[in-house]
Enzyme design. Structure first.
Site, PDB file in Angstrom:
ATOM      1  N   LYS A  44     -19.980  14.416  13.904  1.00  0.00           N
ATOM      2  CA  LYS A  44     -19.106  13.387  14.490  1.00  0.00           C
ATOM      3  C   LYS A  44     -17.709  13.374  13.867  1.00  0.00           C
ATOM      4  O   LYS A  44     -17.076  12.328  13.774  1.00  0.00           O
ATOM      5  CB  LYS A  44     -19.751  11.999  14.399  1.00  0.00           C
ATOM      6  CG  LYS A  44     -21.167  11.914  14.932  1.00  0.00           C
ATOM      7  CD  LYS A  44     -21.321  12.530  16.318  1.00  0.00           C
ATOM      8  CE  LYS A  44     -20.549  11.791  17.398  1.00  0.00           C
ATOM      9  NZ  LYS A  44     -20.619  12.509  18.700  1.00  0.00           N
ATOM     10  N   ASN A  48     -16.792  19.143  18.637  1.00  0.00           N
ATOM     11  CA  ASN A  48     -16.690  19.657  20.000  1.00  0.00           C
ATOM     12  C   ASN A  48     -15.241  19.749  20.466  1.00  0.00           C
ATOM     13  O   ASN A  48     -14.896  20.615  21.268  1.00  0.00           O
ATOM     14  CB  ASN A  48     -17.522  18.781  20.936  1.00  0.00           C
ATOM     15  CG  ASN A  48     -18.991  18.844  20.572  1.00  0.00           C
ATOM     16  OD1 ASN A  48     -19.603  19.899  20.602  1.00  0.00           O
ATOM     17  ND2 ASN A  48     -19.554  17.714  20.170  1.00  0.00           N
ATOM     18  N   TRP A  49     -14.412  18.875  19.945  1.00  0.00           N
ATOM     19  CA  TRP A  49     -12.980  18.953  20.240  1.00  0.00           C
ATOM     20  C   TRP A  49     -12.403  20.251  19.666  1.00  0.00           C
ATOM     21  O   TRP A  49     -11.700  20.999  20.343  1.00  0.00           O
ATOM     22  CB  TRP A  49     -12.310  17.719  19.643  1.00  0.00           C
ATOM     23  CG  TRP A  49     -10.886  17.520  20.002  1.00  0.00           C
ATOM     24  CD1 TRP A  49     -10.169  18.157  20.974  1.00  0.00           C
ATOM     25  CD2 TRP A  49      -9.994  16.599  19.392  1.00  0.00           C
ATOM     26  NE1 TRP A  49      -8.879  17.683  20.996  1.00  0.00           N
ATOM     27  CE2 TRP A  49      -8.750  16.733  20.049  1.00  0.00           C
ATOM     28  CE3 TRP A  49     -10.121  15.676  18.362  1.00  0.00           C
ATOM     29  CZ2 TRP A  49      -7.638  15.972  19.690  1.00  0.00           C
ATOM     30  CZ3 TRP A  49      -9.014  14.916  18.015  1.00  0.00           C
ATOM     31  CH2 TRP A  49      -7.794  15.064  18.672  1.00  0.00           C
ATOM     32  N   HIS A  99     -22.847  22.561  10.956  1.00  0.00           N
ATOM     33  CA  HIS A  99     -22.689  21.317  10.183  1.00  0.00           C
ATOM     34  C   HIS A  99     -23.209  21.503   8.759  1.00  0.00           C
ATOM     35  O   HIS A  99     -23.261  20.536   7.992  1.00  0.00           O
ATOM     36  CB  HIS A  99     -23.509  20.184  10.808  1.00  0.00           C
ATOM     37  CG  HIS A  99     -22.949  19.609  12.077  1.00  0.00           C
ATOM     38  ND1 HIS A  99     -21.617  19.393  12.290  1.00  0.00           N
ATOM     39  CD2 HIS A  99     -23.590  19.173  13.206  1.00  0.00           C
ATOM     40  CE1 HIS A  99     -21.444  18.855  13.501  1.00  0.00           C
ATOM     41  NE2 HIS A  99     -22.620  18.704  14.063  1.00  0.00           N
ATOM     42  N   ARG A 121     -12.716  13.851   9.260  1.00  0.00           N
ATOM     43  CA  ARG A 121     -12.344  12.634   9.981  1.00  0.00           C
ATOM     44  C   ARG A 121     -12.568  11.434   9.069  1.00  0.00           C
ATOM     45  O   ARG A 121     -13.431  11.472   8.191  1.00  0.00           O
ATOM     46  CB  ARG A 121     -13.211  12.512  11.241  1.00  0.00           C
ATOM     47  CG  ARG A 121     -12.837  11.372  12.171  1.00  0.00           C
ATOM     48  CD  ARG A 121     -13.813  11.308  13.326  1.00  0.00           C
ATOM     49  NE  ARG A 121     -13.405  10.323  14.326  1.00  0.00           N
ATOM     50  CZ  ARG A 121     -14.138   9.977  15.382  1.00  0.00           C
ATOM     51  NH1 ARG A 121     -15.321  10.553  15.577  1.00  0.00           N
ATOM     52  NH2 ARG A 121     -13.705   9.059  16.231  1.00  0.00           N
ATOM     53  N   SER A 129     -19.300   6.366  14.781  1.00  0.00           N
ATOM     54  CA  SER A 129     -19.613   7.327  15.836  1.00  0.00           C
ATOM     55  C   SER A 129     -21.039   7.856  15.690  1.00  0.00           C
ATOM     56  O   SER A 129     -21.785   7.969  16.671  1.00  0.00           O
ATOM     57  CB  SER A 129     -18.608   8.487  15.798  1.00  0.00           C
ATOM     58  OG  SER A 129     -18.828   9.369  16.865  1.00  0.00           O
ATOM     59  N   TYR A 184      -9.028  15.165  11.897  1.00  0.00           N
ATOM     60  CA  TYR A 184      -9.088  14.641  13.266  1.00  0.00           C
ATOM     61  C   TYR A 184      -7.814  13.857  13.572  1.00  0.00           C
ATOM     62  O   TYR A 184      -7.252  13.952  14.664  1.00  0.00           O
ATOM     63  CB  TYR A 184     -10.310  13.735  13.341  1.00  0.00           C
ATOM     64  CG  TYR A 184     -10.725  13.229  14.692  1.00  0.00           C
ATOM     65  CD1 TYR A 184     -11.751  13.856  15.397  1.00  0.00           C
ATOM     66  CD2 TYR A 184     -10.145  12.097  15.250  1.00  0.00           C
ATOM     67  CE1 TYR A 184     -12.180  13.368  16.615  1.00  0.00           C
ATOM     68  CE2 TYR A 184     -10.559  11.602  16.477  1.00  0.00           C
ATOM     69  CZ  TYR A 184     -11.576  12.243  17.161  1.00  0.00           C
ATOM     70  OH  TYR A 184     -11.996  11.757  18.377  1.00  0.00           O
TER      71      TYR A 184
END
Length: 294
Positions: A44, A48-49, A99, A121, A129, A184
């Site tokens: 999180k 994926n971004w 991860h 992040r 998240s 992020y």
């Protein structure tokens, strides 16, 4: 078996699609290649971004690949059964995801020139998240109350272990020429500049028009509407699609990039935030780095 965990070398993993044997194979026998590119995050944190950005950079901003191939097939996860199988068959050069904390990552990385892109992040946003995502993902336990999940998160009693250990472990590679870290928050504040920096690190210089295409096609709106990227195709045994979707919120700023920064303020009480800050200061004081959220 869904929602059950096992512990491997002190780190929790879901039982579904993971095993101690495969994790040991990845750590000790998986061969990292010099031309591999790894997208590494704590869960999180923008995984994926970044996967979308790297996919688009590889194609010079052309969205055909991201619109026709599922994201977990474009960049398999080396630590789970299906991902490892795909990674071993992947045509070169490979784009891979993980991860894994650094101590469980393939040892062969140490003698390779493979490129590592590590995205961080704000951990309070990660917490919130992950809390919501745990309600959707069937391989994760139900998180219970936010208060109890906060304690699990702070103690590392969550899949992939402690955020603090993960970040301090991977950031120990900072300064290595094949290691690139970005937050992020930087991606959101300066997407164009961030994409240019990533391109430079990868040795793939794109034109202004191509960079703009990467930014546009990796926007929250583009990803949310792309069934190859929004996890709507993930099988029901893995994700409860009735309860929500992967891309939970958007900050539709002028650049129209991904989810909200600082969303934790809408969820954590003052007491919870202070509890988090106390542990954060204790765990991060020796790192000698500052981040956008500090």
């Amino acid at each position: 078996m869904a929602r059950e965990y096992f512990t491997h070398k002190g780190v929790l993993f879901p039982c579904l699609d993971y095993s101690p044997e495969k994790l040991s194979y990845v750590e000790n026998e998986f061969q990292v290649r010099d031309d591999d590119v790894f997208n590494i995050t704590y869960p999180k944190s923008g995984t994926n971004w970044m996967l979308e950005i790297l996919s688009l950079i590889r194609c010079g901003g052309d969205p055909s690949w991201v619109r026709s191939v599922l994201n977990w097939e474009r960049a398999p996860w080396v630590e789970n059964h299906l991902g490892l199988e795909a990674a071993l068959k992947y045509p070169l050069p490979r784009l891979l995801c993980s991860h894994l904390p650094v101590q469980l990552f393939p040892k062969s990385l140490q003698r390779s020139k493979a490129k590592i892109i590590y995205t961080l992040r704000c951990p309070k946003d990660v917490l919130v998240s992950l809390y919501h995502f745990s309600k959707l993902l069937r391989i994760f336990r139900d998180p219970g109350s936010l208060d109890s999940f906060l304690e699990d998160f702070l103690s590392g009693n969550v899949p992939y272990g402690s955020w603090f250990d993960h970040v301090t472990g991977w950031m120990g590679l900072k300064g290595n020429e094949n290691f690139f870290s970005i937050t992020y928050e930087e991606l959101q504040q300066d997407p164009r500049g961030s994409v240019q920096r990533i391109c430079h690190f990868l040795g793939k210089e794109l034109s202004e028009e191509q960079v703009a295409a990467v930014v546009e096609n990796a926007s929250f709106q583009s990803m949310k509407g792309n069934k190859m990227s929004n996890f709507s195709q993930l099988r029901d045994e893995y994700m409860n699609h009735q309860k929500g979707e992967l891309l939970r919120k958007a900050e539709l700023c002028s650049l129209r990039f991904a989810g909200i920064c600082g969303d934790w303020r809408n969820h954590l009480s003052e007491a919870q935030s202070q509890r988090f800050d106390t542990i954060y200061r204790e765990r991060m004081q020796g790192l000698g780095m500052t981040f956008p959220w500090d």
